[in-house]
Design a protein around this motif. Sequence first.
Motif, mmCIF file in Angstrom:
data_model
loop_
_atom_site.group_PDB
_atom_site.id
_atom_site.type_symbol
_atom_site.label_atom_id
_atom_site.label_comp_id
_atom_site.label_asym_id
_atom_site.label_seq_id
_atom_site.Cartn_x
_atom_site.Cartn_y
_atom_site.Cartn_z
ATOM 1 N N ALA A 1 0.310 -1.241 0.224
ATOM 2 C CA ALA A 1 0.366 -0.126 0.705
ATOM 3 C C ALA A 1 0.144 0.980 0.001
ATOM 4 O O ALA A 1 0.805 2.455 -0.654
ATOM 5 N N VAL A 2 1.921 1.211 0.528
ATOM 6 C CA VAL A 2 2.896 2.519 1.129
ATOM 7 C C VAL A 2 3.424 2.372 -0.817
ATOM 8 O O VAL A 2 3.620 3.569 -0.822
ATOM 9 N N ARG A 3 4.468 1.399 -1.150
ATOM 10 C CA ARG A 3 4.252 1.868 -2.500
ATOM 11 C C ARG A 3 3.162 2.247 -3.484
ATOM 12 O O ARG A 3 3.797 3.348 -4.468
ATOM 13 N N ILE A 4 2.424 1.939 -3.626
ATOM 14 C CA ILE A 4 1.530 2.160 -4.269
ATOM 15 C C ILE A 4 0.978 3.758 -4.351
ATOM 16 O O ILE A 4 0.412 4.403 -5.354
ATOM 17 N N ALA A 5 0.561 4.245 -2.381
ATOM 18 C CA ALA A 5 0.532 4.867 -2.069
ATOM 19 C C ALA A 5 1.873 6.411 -2.443
ATOM 20 O O ALA A 5 1.527 7.628 -2.777
ATOM 21 N N THR A 6 3.176 6.024 -3.351
ATOM 22 C CA THR A 6 4.078 6.591 -2.812
ATOM 23 C C THR A 6 4.777 7.259 -4.574
ATOM 24 O O THR A 6 5.256 7.751 -5.101
ATOM 25 N N GLU A 7 3.949 6.462 -5.241
ATOM 26 C CA GLU A 7 4.407 6.007 -6.746
ATOM 27 C C GLU A 7 3.627 7.416 -7.932
ATOM 28 O O GLU A 7 2.979 8.372 -6.783
ATOM 29 N N GLU A 8 4.238 7.767 -8.377
ATOM 30 C CA GLU A 8 4.128 9.393 -9.146
ATOM 31 C C GLU A 8 2.866 9.967 -9.717
ATOM 32 O O GLU A 8 1.863 11.049 -9.136
ATOM 33 N N GLN A 9 1.983 8.982 -9.838
ATOM 34 C CA GLN A 9 0.475 9.023 -10.437
ATOM 35 C C GLN A 9 0.044 7.181 -9.331
ATOM 36 O O GLN A 9 -0.018 6.336 -10.593
ATOM 37 N N PRO A 10 -0.558 7.477 -8.184
ATOM 38 C CA PRO A 10 -0.519 6.809 -7.670
ATOM 39 C C PRO A 10 -1.997 6.493 -7.700
ATOM 40 O O PRO A 10 -2.928 7.348 -8.065
ATOM 41 N N ASN A 11 -2.856 4.968 -8.423
ATOM 42 C CA ASN A 11 -4.338 4.558 -8.501
ATOM 43 C C ASN A 11 -4.679 4.316 -7.559
ATOM 44 O O ASN A 11 -4.476 3.322 -6.286
ATOM 45 N N PRO A 12 -6.417 4.842 -7.460
ATOM 46 C CA PRO A 12 -6.762 5.306 -6.286
ATOM 47 C C PRO A 12 -7.605 3.808 -5.511
ATOM 48 O O PRO A 12 -8.118 3.415 -4.804
ATOM 49 N N ASN A 13 -7.452 2.863 -6.817
ATOM 50 C CA ASN A 13 -8.187 2.064 -6.792
ATOM 51 C C ASN A 13 -8.077 0.643 -6.424
ATOM 52 O O ASN A 13 -7.474 -0.170 -5.792
ATOM 53 N N GLU A 14 -5.909 0.717 -7.151
ATOM 54 C CA GLU A 14 -5.531 -0.837 -6.255
ATOM 55 C C GLU A 14 -5.258 -0.372 -5.176
ATOM 56 O O GLU A 14 -5.004 -1.295 -4.253
ATOM 57 N N LEU A 15 -4.767 1.356 -4.693
ATOM 58 C CA LEU A 15 -4.301 1.526 -3.029
ATOM 59 C C LEU A 15 -5.660 1.016 -1.584
ATOM 60 O O LEU A 15 -5.668 0.012 -1.431
ATOM 61 N N SER A 16 -7.748 1.366 -2.536
ATOM 62 C CA SER A 16 -8.307 1.305 -2.064
ATOM 63 C C SER A 16 -8.670 -0.985 -1.931
ATOM 64 O O SER A 16 -9.118 -0.898 -1.268
ATOM 65 N N SER A 17 -7.777 -1.478 -3.172
ATOM 66 C CA SER A 17 -8.125 -2.709 -2.995
ATOM 67 C C SER A 17 -7.377 -2.978 -1.897
ATOM 68 O O SER A 17 -7.483 -4.625 -1.441
ATOM 69 N N THR A 18 -6.234 -2.773 -1.936
ATOM 70 C CA THR A 18 -4.536 -3.245 -1.024
ATOM 71 C C THR A 18 -5.112 -3.658 0.041
ATOM 72 O O THR A 18 -4.971 -3.927 1.112
ATOM 73 N N LEU A 19 -6.120 -1.768 0.475
ATOM 74 C CA LEU A 19 -6.070 -1.844 1.475
ATOM 75 C C LEU A 19 -7.544 -2.591 2.340
ATOM 76 O O LEU A 19 -7.673 -3.326 3.639
ATOM 77 N N ARG A 20 -8.390 -3.216 1.462
ATOM 78 C CA ARG A 20 -9.449 -4.089 1.415
ATOM 79 C C ARG A 20 -9.121 -5.744 2.034
ATOM 80 O O ARG A 20 -9.551 -6.371 2.710
ATOM 81 N N VAL A 21 -8.183 -5.812 1.285
ATOM 82 C CA VAL A 21 -6.848 -7.170 1.711
ATOM 83 C C VAL A 21 -6.828 -7.362 3.074
ATOM 84 O O VAL A 21 -6.680 -7.913 3.943
ATOM 85 N N ILE A 22 -5.907 -6.008 3.153
ATOM 86 C CA ILE A 22 -5.408 -5.905 4.559
ATOM 87 C C ILE A 22 -6.886 -6.236 5.498
ATOM 88 O O ILE A 22 -6.171 -6.801 7.203
ATOM 89 N N ALA A 23 -7.884 -5.546 5.128
ATOM 90 C CA ALA A 23 -8.680 -5.666 6.947
ATOM 91 C C ALA A 23 -9.262 -6.973 6.786
ATOM 92 O O ALA A 23 -9.749 -7.335 7.941
ATOM 93 N N THR A 24 -9.271 -7.950 5.241
ATOM 94 C CA THR A 24 -9.940 -8.537 5.295
ATOM 95 C C THR A 24 -8.810 -9.746 6.518
ATOM 96 O O THR A 24 -9.210 -10.429 6.802
ATOM 97 N N GLU A 25 -7.753 -9.540 5.960
ATOM 98 C CA GLU A 25 -5.968 -10.079 7.437
ATOM 99 C C GLU A 25 -6.867 -9.776 8.206
ATOM 100 O O GLU A 25 -6.228 -10.541 9.397
ATOM 101 N N GLN A 26 -6.849 -8.697 8.401
ATOM 102 C CA GLN A 26 -7.002 -8.253 9.868
ATOM 103 C C GLN A 26 -8.402 -9.497 10.860
ATOM 104 O O GLN A 26 -8.062 -9.853 11.887
#
Length: 164
Positions: free
Chosen positions: A105-130
Motif C-alpha cells: 500500500a505504501v509503494r502504491i501510495a508513493t508512486e508518481e501517479q497513485p492508482n486509487p482503485n489499486e490502493l483501496s483494493s490493497t487496503l480491503r485485503v489488509i482489512a480482511t487479513e486483520q
Amino acid sequence: VWWRKVEQAAEGVPVVDLFFDPDHRTVAKAITALYNNNTPITAATVNDEVLLFRESSNLVPSPSRYLAALQAQASLRSPDDVSAAAKKLVEKYHLRAIIDRLRQAVRIATEEQPNPNELSSTLRVIATEQSMMTTDIKTFGEIIEHQEATAGMAVSVRASSGIT
C-alpha cells in the motif's frame, strides 16, 4: 495427534507457511511429509526426511540436534499446548501478511501517479487479513494500559512521544 492439532489450529493455512525461518520451514515440511505418509514422527525419521528436503547442506544445527533443542526448550507437554503454540504461529503468519500488504500500500501510495482503485483494493485485503486474526491489533498505549491494569501498577509520569 500432535500434528493433527497443528493442522487444525492452522485453520487452512499450510503448516509450512506458518514458519518464517528457513530451517523451521524445512523441519515442518519434513514432519508434514511423515505425517501424510503415516510414518512415525521421531528424531531419526525427521532427520532422514530433512536431508531430503533441505535446500542446502548447512542446516545449523544438524536436524537431530535441532529437534533435541526444540524438545528441550519447548513447554509443549500436551496436545492443547501444541494447539495453543500453533495458534500463535497462525497469528504471526497473518501479521506478516498484513505487513507485506502495508508495504504494498505504501509503494502504491508513493508512486508518481497513485492508482486509487489499486490502493483501496490493497487496503480491503489488509482489512480482511486483520479480520482473520483472533486478537485485535492494539496500539502501544493500549498494550501498556492493559499491562498496568493486570499488574495493578500505574505509570507515575507520562510523556507524549509525539507519535499518534
